[in-house]
Write a protein that holds these residues in place. Structure first.
Motif, PDB file in Angstrom:
ATOM      1  N   TRP A  23      44.839  80.745 -78.385  1.00 50.74           N
ATOM      2  CA  TRP A  23      45.372  82.098 -79.264  1.00 50.74           C
ATOM      3  C   TRP A  23      45.109  82.727 -78.913  1.00 50.74           C
ATOM      4  N   LEU A  24      43.458  83.199 -78.193  1.00 53.86           N
ATOM      5  CA  LEU A  24      42.909  84.062 -77.874  1.00 53.86           C
ATOM      6  C   LEU A  24      43.793  84.790 -76.598  1.00 53.86           C
ATOM      7  N   ALA A  25      44.251  83.943 -75.298  1.00 55.43           N
ATOM      8  CA  ALA A  25      45.136  84.659 -74.584  1.00 55.43           C
ATOM      9  C   ALA A  25      46.485  85.248 -75.829  1.00 55.43           C
ATOM     10  N   ILE A  26      46.956  85.111 -76.898  1.00 56.69           N
ATOM     11  CA  ILE A  26      48.234  85.609 -77.282  1.00 56.69           C
ATOM     12  C   ILE A  26      47.267  86.377 -78.266  1.00 56.69           C
ATOM     13  N   THR A  27      46.186  86.761 -78.708  1.00 53.94           N
ATOM     14  CA  THR A  27      45.850  87.849 -79.307  1.00 53.94           C
ATOM     15  C   THR A  27      45.277  89.064 -78.216  1.00 53.94           C
ATOM     16  N   ARG A  28      44.718  88.189 -76.751  1.00 54.67           N
ATOM     17  CA  ARG A  28      44.526  89.769 -75.806  1.00 54.67           C
ATOM     18  C   ARG A  28      46.304  90.280 -75.687  1.00 54.67           C
ATOM     19  N   LYS A  29      47.117  89.600 -75.294  1.00 48.88           N
ATOM     20  CA  LYS A  29      48.574  90.352 -75.029  1.00 48.88           C
ATOM     21  C   LYS A  29      49.100  91.128 -76.133  1.00 48.88           C
ATOM     22  N   PHE A  30      48.703  90.267 -77.500  1.00 51.58           N
ATOM     23  CA  PHE A  30      49.574  91.348 -78.838  1.00 51.58           C
ATOM     24  C   PHE A  30      48.508  92.279 -78.762  1.00 51.58           C
ATOM     25  N   ASN A  31      47.299  91.894 -78.588  1.00 53.26           N
ATOM     26  CA  ASN A  31      46.745  93.695 -78.761  1.00 53.26           C
ATOM     27  C   ASN A  31      47.024  95.414 -78.554  1.00 53.26           C
ATOM     28  N   SER A  32      47.965  94.834 -77.373  1.00 47.80           N
ATOM     29  CA  SER A  32      48.587  96.911 -77.288  1.00 47.80           C
ATOM     30  C   SER A  32      49.342  96.892 -78.482  1.00 47.80           C
ATOM     31  N   ILE A  33      49.816  96.061 -78.943  1.00 52.77           N
ATOM     32  CA  ILE A  33      51.293  96.492 -79.818  1.00 52.77           C
ATOM     33  C   ILE A  33      50.462  96.094 -81.791  1.00 52.77           C
ATOM     34  N   PHE A  34      49.276  96.328 -81.696  1.00 55.80           N
ATOM     35  CA  PHE A  34      48.596  96.067 -82.824  1.00 55.80           C
ATOM     36  C   PHE A  34      49.605  97.133 -83.694  1.00 55.80           C
ATOM     37  N   PRO A  35      50.194  97.026 -84.587  1.00 60.01           N
ATOM     38  CA  PRO A  35      50.550  97.860 -85.620  1.00 60.01           C
ATOM     39  C   PRO A  35      49.549  98.507 -86.861  1.00 60.01           C
ATOM     40  N   LEU A  36      49.013  99.660 -86.811  1.00 59.94           N
ATOM     41  CA  LEU A  36      47.706 100.085 -87.430  1.00 59.94           C
ATOM     42  C   LEU A  36      48.568 100.661 -88.180  1.00 59.94           C
ATOM     43  N   THR A  37      49.637 101.356 -88.410  1.00 59.13           N
ATOM     44  CA  THR A  37      50.492 102.073 -89.758  1.00 59.13           C
ATOM     45  C   THR A  37      51.379 101.683 -90.345  1.00 59.13           C
ATOM     46  N   ARG A  38      52.347 102.714 -90.737  1.00 60.00           N
ATOM     47  CA  ARG A  38      53.487 101.507 -92.343  1.00 60.00           C
ATOM     48  C   ARG A  38      55.072 101.203 -90.875  1.00 60.00           C
ATOM     49  N   ARG A  39      54.973 102.157 -89.776  1.00 58.55           N
ATOM     50  CA  ARG A  39      55.887 102.121 -88.980  1.00 58.55           C
ATOM     51  C   ARG A  39      55.839 100.682 -88.439  1.00 58.55           C
ATOM     52  N   TYR A  40      57.074 100.424 -88.123  1.00 54.67           N
ATOM     53  CA  TYR A  40      57.750  98.785 -87.405  1.00 54.67           C
ATOM     54  C   TYR A  40      56.757  98.790 -86.372  1.00 54.67           C
ATOM     55  N   THR A  41      57.281  96.845 -86.234  1.00 51.12           N
ATOM     56  CA  THR A  41      56.812  96.881 -84.669  1.00 51.12           C
ATOM     57  C   THR A  41      57.288  96.136 -83.895  1.00 51.12           C
ATOM     58  N   ASN A  42      57.207  96.925 -82.245  1.00 52.42           N
ATOM     59  CA  ASN A  42      58.356  96.943 -81.798  1.00 52.42           C
ATOM     60  C   ASN A  42      57.654  95.073 -80.241  1.00 52.42           C
ATOM     61  N   PHE A  43      58.362  93.896 -81.526  1.00 53.39           N
ATOM     62  CA  PHE A  43      57.358  92.665 -80.322  1.00 53.39           C
ATOM     63  C   PHE A  43      57.851  92.669 -78.995  1.00 53.39           C
ATOM     64  N   SER A  44      59.237  92.972 -78.900  1.00 51.87           N
ATOM     65  CA  SER A  44      59.897  92.370 -77.518  1.00 51.87           C
ATOM     66  C   SER A  44      58.787  93.420 -76.437  1.00 51.87           C
ATOM     67  N   THR A  45      57.827  94.248 -76.509  1.00 49.51           N
ATOM     68  CA  THR A  45      56.620  94.901 -75.740  1.00 49.51           C
ATOM     69  C   THR A  45      55.495  94.257 -74.834  1.00 49.51           C
ATOM     70  N   ALA A  46      55.644  93.110 -75.936  1.00 51.11           N
ATOM     71  CA  ALA A  46      54.434  92.084 -76.054  1.00 51.11           C
ATOM     72  C   ALA A  46      53.967  91.454 -74.746  1.00 51.11           C
ATOM     73  N   GLY A  47      55.030  91.177 -73.557  1.00 51.34           N
ATOM     74  CA  GLY A  47      54.913  90.446 -72.613  1.00 51.34           C
ATOM     75  C   GLY A  47      54.814  89.104 -72.357  1.00 51.34           C
ATOM     76  N   THR A  48      54.154  88.291 -71.298  1.00 51.76           N
ATOM     77  CA  THR A  48      54.757  86.660 -71.639  1.00 51.76           C
ATOM     78  C   THR A  48      53.262  86.157 -71.580  1.00 51.76           C
TER      79      THR A  48
END
Length: 407
Positions: free
Chosen positions: A279-304
């Protein structure tokens, strides 16, 4: 391992713990863990009431503040998720999860931990299609709109959970997975709750994201609350033959079916809450695209995810996988003295700061809800010192000393 499952807490920790202790005494047994399926209401003081979405006449301190202040300590390790009636400002401080009080652990807006060798995941909030694809744009102080939308499930958190590959033993959600009524006695449910009939027949009762997670994760057990009734189901997953045993429970009120004890196979203790590496590996990888506005996020940029597993493992081994210690960030309720309004709206919780430092991640929870850029917030106050299914239902009306409460 004996685990107590509780539906909606609504801040009534004292009565739930008393009920469990009564059960332990009359059955000469020991409950190892309490799981709560939302509406926990971790209200620390009067100011937190401003972030609690309940009618003003129902806003009362209840009993969590005593555990936050240290006046009381939870007698059983407790893990909870958020629902739709929460002190959302406090849960935002602990977005990634953490100790809400000594021995009381919040799973975060989404999260996975281990208790002993039992792996427990959860998703806070309820589903609302309007906000599902938005980012987490809400910040305290909440207005009449954001105090409601802040607890709506976001696709970002669901996508993180969908990355899990290792088996889950237990999953917690506040609202039910949509379609779950097909796997239990829906006719009995509709006799009990006639106004559910249309939604059940139209297959709109419950959460679509939760149904996606149920299909993907296939946990052994899934527990929910929210609809204030007890309902059981068993979901068989395709050709692999795995089964998820689902149970929803009521809120803590006299005569309600709000508590269930199960026994689950586990290795011998010690039983304690531990961080989960995947879970923390997932959290670390996804934090770069953490969406903090109303805008939609492109999840394909999260990486492996796999590439950060080894890095995370080394960091966690240094801590023996133990979460950072509980720390108070605001004054606790004092019945004889009102607090002042000088508390920062978004205190930086030391647990969150320490976890992000461990993972090499920036602190983003006080960023602008418009631009996503970090805003200047006064520093927070220094923290003060501080698979069998043998279940036994425990009706609360067997406990003489419990008084009626409002949900």
């Amino acid at each position: 391992m004996k685990i107590a499952i509780e539906g909606c807490m609504h801040g009534d920790l004292d009565n739930v713990y008393k009920t469990i202790q009564h059960h332990e005494q009359i059955h000469n047994t020991k409950v190892d863990l309490l799981l709560c399926c939302g509406d926990f209401q971790a209200v620390r003081n009067e100011k937190d009431m401003d972030s609690l979405n309940v009618p003003r006449k129902y806003r009362e301190m209840k009993s969590f503040w005593k555990y936050y202040s240290g006046q009381e300590v939870a007698p059983i390790p407790t893990i909870f998720i958020g629902g739709n009636h929460e002190a959302s400002n406090y849960l935002w401080e602990l977005y990634y999860g953490g100790w809400a009080a000594t021995n009381i652990y919040f799973l975060g807006f989404a999260g996975v931990v281990k208790f002993g060798n039992v792996r427990i995941g959860g998703l806070s909030g309820i589903y609302n299609e309007r906000h599902y694809r938005s980012g987490h744009f809400e910040r305290p102080p909440y207005n009449e709109s954001t105090i409601r939308s802040v607890y709506h499930v976001r696709e970002y958190d669901v996508q993180k959970l969908l990355q899990l590959e290792e088996p889950l033993d237990i999953f917690l959600s506040h609202d039910w997975p949509v379609g779950i009524t097909d796997y239990g006695d829906s006719e009995a449910l509709m006799r009990q709750k006639p106004y559910f009939r249309q939604e059940i027949e139209e297959k709109t009762l419950g959460s679509k994201p939760a149904a996606l997670l149920l299909e993907k994760l296939k946990p052994r057990y899934w527990f929910s609350a929210h609809l204030h009734c007890k309902f059981a189901a068993a979901v068989q997953h395709g050709s692999d033959g795995s089964v998820t045993k689902f149970l929803a429970l009521d809120k803590c009120l006299p005569g309600k079916k709000f508590l269930q004890i199960i026994e689950i196979e586990s290795e011998p203790g010690p039983f304690e809450v531990l961080y989960d590496e995947e879970w923390l590996a997932i959290t670390r990888k996804f934090n770069s695209i953490f969406p903090l506005t109303r805008r939609y996020t492109n999840f394909s940029t999260a990486g492996t995810i796999q590439e950060s597993r080894e890095w995370v493992r080394k960091k966690l081994e240094e801590r023996q996988f133990k979460p950072f210690e509980f720390a108070r960030t605001v004054p606790a309720y004092n019945p004889s003295q009102r607090i002042f309004d000088s508390i920062p709206e978004i205190p930086q919780n030391p647990q969150t700061l320490s976890l992000l430092e461990l993972l090499g991640l920036p602190y983003l929870l006080d960023s602008s809800p418009v631009t996503g850029e970090r805003t200047e917030i006064p520093a927070s106050p220094a923290p003060s010192d501080i698979p069998t299914y043998d279940s036994e239902e425990i009706p609360i009306d067997d406990i003489d000393e419990i008084e009626e409460i409002e949900g």
